[in-house]
Design an enzyme around this catalytic site. Structure first.
Site, short mmCIF file in Angstrom:
data_model
loop_
_atom_site.label_atom_id
_atom_site.label_comp_id
_atom_site.label_asym_id
_atom_site.label_seq_id
_atom_site.Cartn_x
_atom_site.Cartn_y
_atom_site.Cartn_z
N VAL A 243 11.82 53.61 77.26
CA VAL A 243 13.25 53.11 77.10
C VAL A 243 13.39 51.99 76.17
O VAL A 243 14.29 52.25 75.27
CB VAL A 243 13.73 52.50 78.59
CG1 VAL A 243 15.08 52.16 78.62
CG2 VAL A 243 13.48 53.76 79.57
N ASP B 103 44.01 90.98 62.75
CA ASP B 103 44.19 92.34 62.97
C ASP B 103 43.67 92.63 64.35
O ASP B 103 43.48 91.86 64.99
CB ASP B 103 43.44 93.18 61.83
CG ASP B 103 42.06 92.61 61.49
OD1 ASP B 103 41.43 92.24 62.67
OD2 ASP B 103 41.33 92.59 60.39
N LYS C 172 44.38 96.89 61.89
CA LYS C 172 44.47 98.07 61.48
C LYS C 172 43.86 99.06 62.56
O LYS C 172 42.74 98.80 63.37
CB LYS C 172 43.65 98.63 60.26
CG LYS C 172 43.48 97.50 59.41
CD LYS C 172 42.42 97.68 58.41
CE LYS C 172 42.28 96.64 57.21
NZ LYS C 172 40.93 96.82 56.42
N GLY D 265 37.79 90.04 63.19
CA GLY D 265 36.72 90.41 64.41
C GLY D 265 35.51 90.12 63.69
O GLY D 265 35.13 90.61 62.97
N GLY D 266 34.38 89.55 64.71
CA GLY D 266 33.21 89.50 64.29
C GLY D 266 32.95 88.69 63.09
O GLY D 266 33.49 87.58 63.09
N ILE E 124 30.73 91.36 57.35
CA ILE E 124 30.00 92.55 57.97
C ILE E 124 31.19 93.75 58.36
O ILE E 124 31.78 93.57 59.39
CB ILE E 124 29.11 92.41 59.19
CG1 ILE E 124 27.83 91.56 58.76
CG2 ILE E 124 28.46 93.77 59.70
CD1 ILE E 124 26.89 91.22 59.71
N THR F 282 28.86 88.78 64.98
CA THR F 282 29.17 89.98 64.53
C THR F 282 28.95 90.75 65.82
O THR F 282 28.07 90.37 66.69
CB THR F 282 28.03 90.80 63.35
OG1 THR F 282 28.67 91.97 63.05
CG2 THR F 282 26.69 90.88 63.63
N ALA F 283 29.69 91.79 65.84
CA ALA F 283 29.67 92.74 67.01
C ALA F 283 28.37 93.12 67.47
O ALA F 283 28.03 93.26 68.74
CB ALA F 283 30.42 93.89 67.07
N MET G 103 31.86 101.41 64.10
CA MET G 103 33.00 102.34 63.95
C MET G 103 32.34 103.83 64.00
O MET G 103 32.88 104.91 63.22
CB MET G 103 33.66 102.20 62.61
CG MET G 103 34.34 101.04 62.19
SD MET G 103 34.49 100.89 60.45
CE MET G 103 33.33 100.19 59.89
N GLY H 157 32.55 94.81 74.07
CA GLY H 157 31.79 94.02 74.37
C GLY H 157 31.90 92.46 74.12
O GLY H 157 32.85 92.00 73.47
N1 SAH Z 1 33.59 92.63 60.96
C1 SAH Z 1 33.29 93.13 62.47
C2 SAH Z 1 33.13 94.81 62.30
C3 SAH Z 1 34.48 95.39 62.00
S1 SAH Z 1 34.20 97.17 61.93
C4 SAH Z 1 31.95 92.35 62.96
O1 SAH Z 1 31.32 91.65 62.25
O2 SAH Z 1 31.87 92.81 64.23
C5 SAH Z 1 34.88 97.56 63.58
C6 SAH Z 1 33.78 98.13 64.32
O3 SAH Z 1 33.11 96.81 65.08
C7 SAH Z 1 34.35 98.72 65.64
O4 SAH Z 1 34.62 100.07 65.39
C8 SAH Z 1 33.35 98.53 66.70
O5 SAH Z 1 32.22 99.34 66.21
C9 SAH Z 1 32.69 97.13 66.19
N2 SAH Z 1 33.12 96.21 67.18
C10 SAH Z 1 33.95 94.96 66.86
N3 SAH Z 1 34.00 94.25 67.99
C11 SAH Z 1 33.61 94.90 69.00
C12 SAH Z 1 33.36 94.64 70.73
N4 SAH Z 1 34.09 93.48 71.06
N5 SAH Z 1 32.77 95.73 71.29
C13 SAH Z 1 32.24 96.80 70.77
N6 SAH Z 1 32.46 96.98 69.19
C14 SAH Z 1 32.95 96.12 68.58
#
Ligand code: SAH
Length: 476
Positions: free
Chosen positions: A23, A250, A272, A303-304, A308, A333-334, A385, A414
Site C-alpha cells: 500500500v 447506410d 445500399k 458498418g464494420g 474492409i 469488422t463483421a 456478401m 451477427g
Molecule cells: N465494412 C463491413 C463489411 C461491408 S460488406 C465490415 O467490415 O464488416 C457487407 C457484408 O458484411 C454483408 O453482406 C455481410 O456479409 C457482412 N456483415 C456486415 N454486418 C454483419 C452482421 N452484423 N452479421 C452478419 N454479416 C454481416
C-alpha cells in the site's frame, strides 16, 4: 462538502511515507509521479520499494517511526499495519498543521487522496469523501473512457497560446468563444488524430487571420460502426458521433447505433441494398465533399470497418482531391464480431493457421476468385456478401479440393439480439440458405473451426429485444 478539493504542487518538496508494504508503495508511486522527494520510514521494504531505494529514487530509513521524522515535511502518509503508529503519525502531524493521510482511515486524515484520471497537465480527481473508494474507482473507469487520451497534449498546445489570445481579444466573452471553438473543433480533432503540427498551424492561423467568426472548415470522419451491437463501438467513434452535425449512414448501420449520435444531428441515409443503391458511390463521395465545404462536421458511418469491403478508400480519395480534412476510425469488422459472438475462433492451433476474408459478391453470376489459394485445409475462409452466390462458392471450393463435409456457419445479423447461427456443410449450404430463408446481412464461415461452435457458443440473443436491428431509414 466534507472535503475541499485542491491540487497541490509537490515538485521538489520533501514528503514522508511511513510504512514499507504494497500500500505504501502505491502511494509512493503516485507522489513520485508528482515530483515529490520521498523519504520512506520502515524497518523493511517490499521488493518494489526496495528497488526504488536501490536506484536512489527514494531515501530509506530502515527503522521504526520516530517523532522527528515529520520535521520539515510538506505532506505525510501513514501506511503501516500498526494502528498505534498510524494514530501517532496522524496526531503529531495534525498538531503541527501538516497535511496527513492515513490509508483507509478517513477519521485520521486531514486530506484524502482521490482516484485520478491523469491526462497531464489535465487532471480529473474523483472522491466519495472516503465513503466508498470502490465507487470512486468505478466512476474513474467511466471517466477514463470518456476523456480522450490526447487531452493532455491538447492542454499543452493551447497553454502556449494563452497570452497571445489574451492580447488579441480584449473581452472575456470573445476569448471564451475563441477557446470553445478551438477545443471542440478542427484543432482538437487534428490533435486527436495525431497531427499535432497541423493542429498548431490551424490555431496559429485562426489567431493571425482574425477569422474566428468566419465559416468554420468542415471535416469528414469515416467511422466504423462495428457489426451491430452498440457496445462494440470504439470510444472515438462515439465521441465523434456525439460531436457531428451530420451523420451519413447506410443500411448496415443498426438503428440502436444511430440513436447514439447527437440528438439534433441531421441524418442522411444513402443505401445500399443489393441492386437498389439509394445513392451511387460517386454521389456519396460528392455529398461528403459538399457537406464538408458547407462547414459541417460529417460522420460517414459504415458498418464494420470502413477499410474492409467498405469502399472507404474511394471516399477518402475524393476528400483528399478536394482538400477536405478527414479521419478514419477503424471498427470491428463483421468477420471478427460475428465469429466471436458465434463462439467460432477464426484461427486455432489444431484446425486453422490462417484466415482469409473474401468477397462472395457475384459479378455476372460468377465469383472471380483464386479458388486454388482458398481451398486449403487448415485455413478458415470468411465470405462477406456471399449469400447470393453461396451455391457457386460451395461448388468451387469442393471442385478445388475441400471435402463436401467441410463445416460451414451462416451467421445472420451477427452480434445483435436477432443473431442466428446455422451450421451446415459445403454440400448442403445452398439448401440451408433456401430452406431456412437466410437473409442479409449474413457472413459465411467455412472451415474446421466451425465445429467449435458446439462447445464454445456463449451468446444467447433475445429476439424481439430489438425488433429492427437493420434496414430502412429515411431516404435522401
Ligand atoms: N465494412 C463491413 C463489411 C461491408 S460488406 C465490415 O467490415 O464488416 C457487407 C457484408 O458484411 C454483408 O453482406 C455481410 O456479409 C457482412 N456483415 C456486415 N454486418 C454483419 C452482421 N452484423 N452479421 C452478419 N454479416 C454481416
Amino acid at each position: 462538502m466534507d472535503f475541499f478539493p485542491i491540487f497541490m504542487d509537490l515538485r521538489g518538496r520533501d514528503c514522508l511515507v511511513v510504512g514499507g508494504g504494497k500500500v505504501a508503495a502505491r502511494k509512493v508511486g503516485l507522489l513520485e509521479s508528482a515530483g515529490a522527494q520521498l523519504t520512506v520510514v520502515a524497518p523493511q521494504l517490499c521488493p518494489e520499494l526496495a528497488s526504488l531505494a536501490g536506484e536512489g529514487r527514494i531515501a530509506h530509513q530502515a527503522r521504526d517511526f520516530d517523532d522527528a521524522d515529520i520535521d520539515g515535511k510538506a505532506l505525510i502518509v501513514a501506511a503501516t499495519d500498526d494502528a498505534a503508529v498510524n494514530r501517532r503519525v496522524s496526531e503529531l502531524a495534525q498538531a503541527r498543521g501538516l497535511p496527513v493521510n492515513v490509508v483507509d482511515q478517513p477519521q485520521l486524515c486531514s486530506f484524502i487522496m482521490p482516484s485520478i484520471i491523469d491526462r497531464s497537465p489535465v487532471q480529473v480527481a474523483v472522491s466519495t469523501g472516503g465513503s466508498s473508494p470502490v465507487l470512486a474507482r468505478l466512476l474513474r473507469a467511466r471517466l477514463e473512457s470518456y476523456v480522450p487520451a490526447a487531452y493532455g497534449r491538447l492542454a499543452q498546445l493551447v497553454a502556449g497560446f494563452r497570452e497571445r489570445v489574451k492580447e488579441r481579444f480584449a473581452s472575456g466573452e470573445q476569448r471564451r468563444q475563441f477557446w470553445e471553438k478551438v477545443l471542440q473543433g478542427e484543432v482538437a480533432e487534428l490533435l486527436f488524430a495525431g497531427r499535432d503540427e497541423a493542429a498548431a498551424e490551424v490555431l496559429e492561423k485562426a489567431l493571425e487571420e482574425n477569422d474566428f467568426d468566419a465559416q468554420p472548415q468542415g471535416e469528414v470522419y469515416l467511422v466504423g460502426a462495428g457489426p451491430g451491437d452498440p457496445d462494440l463501438l470504439t470510444f472515438r467513434a462515439l465521441r465523434l458521433m456525439q460531436a457531428a452535425d451530420v451523420i451519413v449512414y447506410d443500411r448496415l448501420v443498426a438503428p440502436p447505433i444511430l440513436e447514439m449520435a447527437r440528438r439534433d444531428a441531421e441524418r442522411i441515409y444513402v443505401g445500399k441494398e443489393r441492386d437498389n443503391h439509394a445513392l451511387s458511390q460517386e454521389n456519396i463521395n460528392q455529398l461528403l465533399v459538399r457537406l464538408a465545404k458547407e462547414g459541417k462536421r460529417v460522420v460517414r458511418l459504415k458498418g464494420g470497418d470502413p477499410f474492409i469491403f467498405g469502399r472507404g478508400g474511394e471516399e477518402i480519395a475524393t476528400l483528399m482531391e478536394n482538400g477536405v480534412n478527414f479521419q478514419v476510425v477503424p471498427g470491428i469488422t463483421a468477420a471478427s464480431g460475428c465469429a466471436s459472438y458465434a463462439g467460432i475462433p477464426l484461427t486455432h492451433r489444431d484446425y486453422a493457421q490462417s484466415v482469409v476474408f473474401v468477397t462472395g459478391h457475384l459479378q455476372d453470376g460468377s465469383v472471380d476468385l483464386n479458388w486454388k489459394a482458398l481451398a486449403h485445409r487448415n485455413q478458415t475462409i470468411v465470405f462477406y456478401m456471399g449469400l447470393h452466390g453461396v451455391g457457386v462458392v460451395a461448388q468451387q471450393l469442393v471442385r478445388h479440393g475441400l471435402p463436401e463435409t467441410t463445416p460451414v456457419a451462416l451467421v445472420q445479423q451477427g452480434t445483435t439480439q436477432n443473431q442466428r447461427v446455422l451450421i451446415t456443410d459445403l454440400k448442403h449450404a445452398e439448401q440451408t440458405v433456401r430452406d431456412e430463408q437466410v437473409k442479409p446481412p449474413t457472413i459465411i464461415i467455412v472451415g474446421e473451426v466451425v465445429e467449435l461452435h458446439k462447445t464454445l457458443k456463449w451468446f444467447n440473443p433475445r429476439p424481439g429485444a430489438n425488433p429492427r436491428p437493420f434496414g430502412g431509414g429515411a431516404r435522401i
